[in-house]
Design a protein around this motif. Structure first.
Motif, PDB file in Angstrom:
ATOM      1  N   LYS A  23       1.164  -1.530  -0.066  1.00  0.00           N
ATOM      2  CA  LYS A  23      -0.729   0.009   0.142  1.00  0.00           C
ATOM      3  C   LYS A  23       0.936   1.064  -0.152  1.00  0.00           C
ATOM      4  N   SER A  24       1.802   1.181   0.717  1.00  0.00           N
ATOM      5  CA  SER A  24       3.175   2.883   0.928  1.00  0.00           C
ATOM      6  C   SER A  24       3.143   2.565  -0.650  1.00  0.00           C
ATOM      7  N   LEU A  25       3.923   1.904  -1.199  1.00  0.00           N
ATOM      8  CA  LEU A  25       4.475   1.654  -2.346  1.00  0.00           C
ATOM      9  C   LEU A  25       3.778   1.915  -4.039  1.00  0.00           C
ATOM     10  N   ILE A  26       2.319   1.780  -3.656  1.00  0.00           N
ATOM     11  CA  ILE A  26       1.400   2.833  -4.685  1.00  0.00           C
ATOM     12  C   ILE A  26       1.012   3.999  -4.443  1.00  0.00           C
ATOM     13  N   ARG A  27       0.743   4.153  -2.968  1.00  0.00           N
ATOM     14  CA  ARG A  27       1.165   5.582  -2.918  1.00  0.00           C
ATOM     15  C   ARG A  27       2.340   6.796  -3.786  1.00  0.00           C
ATOM     16  N   PHE A  28       3.573   5.204  -3.051  1.00  0.00           N
ATOM     17  CA  PHE A  28       4.837   6.657  -3.900  1.00  0.00           C
ATOM     18  C   PHE A  28       4.929   6.824  -5.312  1.00  0.00           C
ATOM     19  N   LEU A  29       4.344   5.907  -5.706  1.00  0.00           N
ATOM     20  CA  LEU A  29       3.900   6.268  -7.779  1.00  0.00           C
ATOM     21  C   LEU A  29       3.853   7.514  -7.276  1.00  0.00           C
ATOM     22  N   ILE A  30       3.289   7.681  -7.366  1.00  0.00           N
ATOM     23  CA  ILE A  30       2.933   9.789  -7.984  1.00  0.00           C
ATOM     24  C   ILE A  30       3.955  10.466  -7.514  1.00  0.00           C
ATOM     25  N   ILE A  31       4.942  10.113  -6.338  1.00  0.00           N
ATOM     26  CA  ILE A  31       5.673  11.023  -5.776  1.00  0.00           C
ATOM     27  C   ILE A  31       6.284  12.212  -7.495  1.00  0.00           C
ATOM     28  N   SER A  32       7.058  10.869  -8.381  1.00  0.00           N
ATOM     29  CA  SER A  32       7.370  11.746  -9.054  1.00  0.00           C
ATOM     30  C   SER A  32       7.936  10.383 -10.309  1.00  0.00           C
ATOM     31  N   LYS A  33       8.024  11.157 -11.132  1.00  0.00           N
ATOM     32  CA  LYS A  33       8.231  10.029 -12.845  1.00  0.00           C
ATOM     33  C   LYS A  33       9.806   8.878 -11.984  1.00  0.00           C
ATOM     34  N   SER A  34      10.701   9.230 -11.887  1.00  0.00           N
ATOM     35  CA  SER A  34      11.519   8.454 -11.581  1.00  0.00           C
ATOM     36  C   SER A  34      11.120   6.557  -9.859  1.00  0.00           C
ATOM     37  N   TRP A  35      10.323   7.521  -9.296  1.00  0.00           N
ATOM     38  CA  TRP A  35       9.642   6.559  -8.001  1.00  0.00           C
ATOM     39  C   TRP A  35       8.648   5.727  -9.159  1.00  0.00           C
ATOM     40  N   ASN A 387      -1.732  -3.985 -18.861  1.00  0.00           N
ATOM     41  CA  ASN A 387      -3.032  -3.429 -19.249  1.00  0.00           C
ATOM     42  C   ASN A 387      -3.552  -4.124 -17.872  1.00  0.00           C
ATOM     43  N   GLY A 388      -4.479  -3.503 -17.578  1.00  0.00           N
ATOM     44  CA  GLY A 388      -6.230  -3.640 -16.349  1.00  0.00           C
ATOM     45  C   GLY A 388      -6.077  -2.687 -15.967  1.00  0.00           C
ATOM     46  N   VAL A 389      -7.483  -3.015 -14.982  1.00  0.00           N
ATOM     47  CA  VAL A 389      -7.688  -2.309 -13.846  1.00  0.00           C
ATOM     48  C   VAL A 389      -7.773  -2.520 -12.839  1.00  0.00           C
ATOM     49  N   VAL A 390      -7.492  -1.052 -12.404  1.00  0.00           N
ATOM     50  CA  VAL A 390      -7.045  -1.122 -10.860  1.00  0.00           C
ATOM     51  C   VAL A 390      -7.841  -0.383 -10.243  1.00  0.00           C
ATOM     52  N   SER A 391      -7.965  -0.184  -8.842  1.00  0.00           N
ATOM     53  CA  SER A 391      -9.167  -0.089  -7.636  1.00  0.00           C
ATOM     54  C   SER A 391      -9.722   1.725  -7.862  1.00  0.00           C
ATOM     55  N   ASP A 392     -10.739   2.035  -7.829  1.00  0.00           N
ATOM     56  CA  ASP A 392     -10.603   3.431  -7.829  1.00  0.00           C
ATOM     57  C   ASP A 392     -10.428   4.593  -7.444  1.00  0.00           C
ATOM     58  N   GLU A 393     -10.107   3.361  -6.067  1.00  0.00           N
ATOM     59  CA  GLU A 393      -8.768   4.397  -4.685  1.00  0.00           C
ATOM     60  C   GLU A 393      -7.754   4.834  -5.836  1.00  0.00           C
TER      61      GLU A 393
END
Length: 404
Positions: A23-35, A387-393
């Motif tokens: 869950k933490s890693l998923i949130r970190f996806l939006i920090i920067s392109k490099s992350w 490809n795929g579908v992720v959660s709305d959140e």
């Protein structure tokens, strides 16, 4: 948004990220392109999986179907030795799918990914991969082989690792499905299907089904209630041969190596080889290949649990114990790390049985008995990129911030 710390040592950053929950890693996806690039890189996903397998306590994925609410329930249970098996000690997952007719068949699980198919009455309507950890669903194209004549099919699901040539580190894991299509014979004998079957393989990397020509599968797999387990890089099913000369039946375990795409056979011991294949079930017991043999009788009958202590060695098959199927106990659905056995009952319940003491406990889990499923599970990032579908959140989180 700029990189939060452009001078942060990359190796140290990776070491820190590898210790964090999904869950933490998923949130970190939006920090920067490099992350984002780092976390979705196949080598990071594979290394993260390896760390999870090595360091995570035993976790069980539990599924049951609630008949009254027409809903599938999936939960994660931390299988700690002195913890009673109960939904009160589990975490329910958000299952975002609806099966057209009841509940999905679970083809198999591998590295945190669950393969599901909607194939009630033999017609394949949908086939999906679901990673509950990241709430990602990938819908697969339907297979190529769809004969109009009477037939039956069997599926298998698993993954194989690939390594780099330079440093021998895991670079990626390729996931595949194999499908065997048996055409029905005209006679009414025991061997109702022609051998060899048609074979096709699906690779998640290419998202394409391909027919396999020239592969001879000499055995027939059990129809309708087929099941598989993935172990040692291979899918395993219960299979059988029929001698047309005398009508004799030989049961065995057939395997499919996901890496080199080779079918093999694993012979069963004397106590199992002559048993009708429909009385056998293939499972995994404490990391070992396991076969459960059922003896059905009016008063319930019994079951025997056998394990192969040295994989591929016929002489290493050993019978662990025999259990009398009392009080409507019907089928083994899983094993706990403390030695307890989980059973479904004819009364659509799940119970826990201690083969040492003979104690049986009602777990308070109700549902269609054939819907019960228990298997080891590991949290992973598999399917995160693609490809795929992720959660709305997750989608809302990605849309609320822009990467620069």
């Amino acid at each position: 948004m700029s990189d939060p710390n452009p001078y942060f040592p990359p190796d140290l950053l990776i070491e820190i990220l590898l210790k964090l929950p999904v869950k933490s890693l998923i949130r970190f996806l939006i920090i920067s392109k490099s992350w984002y690039s780092l976390i979705t890189k196949p080598s990071f996903i594979s290394t993260y999986l390896t760390q999870k397998i090595k360091n995570t306590q035993n976790t069980l994925l539990v599924r049951h179907y609630n008949n009254s609410h027409n809903k599938e329930h999936y939960s994660l249970f931390q299988d700690i030795k002195n913890t009673p098996f109960s939904l009160n000690f589990s975490t329910e997952l958000n299952f975002p799918l609806n099966c057209q007719l009841g509940y999905f068949r679970i083809v198999g699980t591998c590295n945190g990914v669950v393969c599901l198919c909607d194939d009630l009455f033999g017609e394949l309507k949908s086939l999906v991969l679901w990673n509950p950890s990241i709430q990602k669903i990938t819908t697969l194209p339907l297979p190529l082989i769809n004969p109009q004549s009477p037939h039956m099919f069997v599926l298998g699901f698993g993954g194989t690792t690939t390594t780099t040539n330079n440093n021998n580190n895991v670079d990626d894991v390729e996931y595949k499905l194999v499908r065997l299509v048996y055409h029905k014979k005209n006679d009414d004998g025991f061997a109702r299907y022609n051998i060899p079957p048609e074979v096709e393989i699906f690779s998640i990397n290419t998202m394409v089904w391909r027919r396999v020509i020239g592969v001879e599968v000499k055995h027939c797999l059990v129809e309708f209630m087929w099941s598989q387990v993935f172990l040692n890089g291979a899918v395993h099913w219960i299979a059988y041969d029929v001698d047309p000369a005398n009508g004799g039946v030989r049961s065995l375990v057939m395997s499919f190596s996901v890496g080199d795409e080779v079918f093999k056979e694993i012979m069963l011991p004397e106590g199992l080889v002559s048993e009708i294949a429909t009385n056998l079930s293939v499972m995994v017991f404490e990391g070992l290949l396991c076969v459960v043999k059922y003896q059905r009788e009016i008063d319930g009958g019994s079951c025997e649990v056998w394990v192969m202590k040295n994989y591929g060695v016929l002489e290493s098959w050993s019978r662990l114990y025999r259990i009398n199927l009392v009080e409507d106990m019907e089928k083994v659905v899983g094993f706990r790390s403390n030695g307890e056995v989980l059973f479904s009952t004819k009364g659509n319940e799940m119970v826990c049985y201690d083969p040492n003491s003979g104690d049986k406990k009602d777990l308070g889990i109700r549902g269609s008995s054939r819907s019960f499923y228990v298997q080891n599970y590991v949290e992973s990032l598999v399917l995160l990129k693609g490809n795929g579908v992720v959660s709305d959140e997750f989608l809302e989180g990605m849309g609320s911030l822009s990467m620069q």
